[in-house]
Design a protein around this motif. Structure first.
Motif, mmCIF file in Angstrom:
data_model
loop_
_atom_site.group_PDB
_atom_site.id
_atom_site.type_symbol
_atom_site.label_atom_id
_atom_site.label_comp_id
_atom_site.label_asym_id
_atom_site.label_seq_id
_atom_site.Cartn_x
_atom_site.Cartn_y
_atom_site.Cartn_z
ATOM 1 N N CYS A 1 -9.907 -36.833 -82.199
ATOM 2 C CA CYS A 1 -8.850 -36.555 -81.228
ATOM 3 C C CYS A 1 -7.891 -37.740 -81.214
ATOM 4 O O CYS A 1 -8.275 -38.861 -80.874
ATOM 5 C CB CYS A 1 -9.448 -36.338 -79.842
ATOM 6 S SG CYS A 1 -8.212 -35.927 -78.585
ATOM 7 N N THR B 1 -5.928 -32.560 -82.371
ATOM 8 C CA THR B 1 -7.156 -32.676 -83.144
ATOM 9 C C THR B 1 -6.808 -32.740 -84.623
ATOM 10 O O THR B 1 -6.044 -31.902 -85.124
ATOM 11 C CB THR B 1 -8.082 -31.464 -82.884
ATOM 12 O OG1 THR B 1 -8.421 -31.449 -81.497
ATOM 13 C CG2 THR B 1 -9.358 -31.562 -83.719
ATOM 14 N N CYS C 1 -10.212 -32.571 -79.599
ATOM 15 C CA CYS C 1 -9.581 -32.708 -78.275
ATOM 16 C C CYS C 1 -9.930 -31.493 -77.425
ATOM 17 O O CYS C 1 -10.180 -30.405 -77.949
ATOM 18 C CB CYS C 1 -8.063 -32.788 -78.421
ATOM 19 S SG CYS C 1 -7.469 -34.194 -79.373
#
Length: 81
Positions: free
Chosen positions: A54, A60, A80
């Motif tokens: 992340c 991501t 994320c």
């Protein structure tokens, strides 16, 4: 006067060009303290292993190599939220 005018015009053009080519302060290029455009490498090769991270930009990335080559300065392990 006719000989001086081309000299003045040439000097003015050189000065204008030199001001346009000045580099920005590298710290000003860092976007939101997270992405450094000078570190972006669009032609870098990364392994195709999915090990998500992340980024500080809340995106991501498939792995740390992809994040680093996208100019991301900090990231954490995992996708994320």
């Amino acid at each position: 006067m006719k000989k001086i005018l081309p000299l003045i015009l040439t000097f003015s053009a050189i000065m204008l060009f030199s001001f346009q080519c000045e580099e920005e302060n590298p710290e000003e290029q860092i976007i939101d303290g997270c992405i450094d455009p000078s570190k972006i490498k669009t032609d870098a090769a990364c392994i195709l292993l999915y090990d998500p991270v992340c980024g500080c930009d809340k995106k991501t990335y498939s792995n740390s190599c992809v994040a680093i080559n996208a100019g991301v300065l900090t990231f954490t392990s995992g996708a994320c939220n």
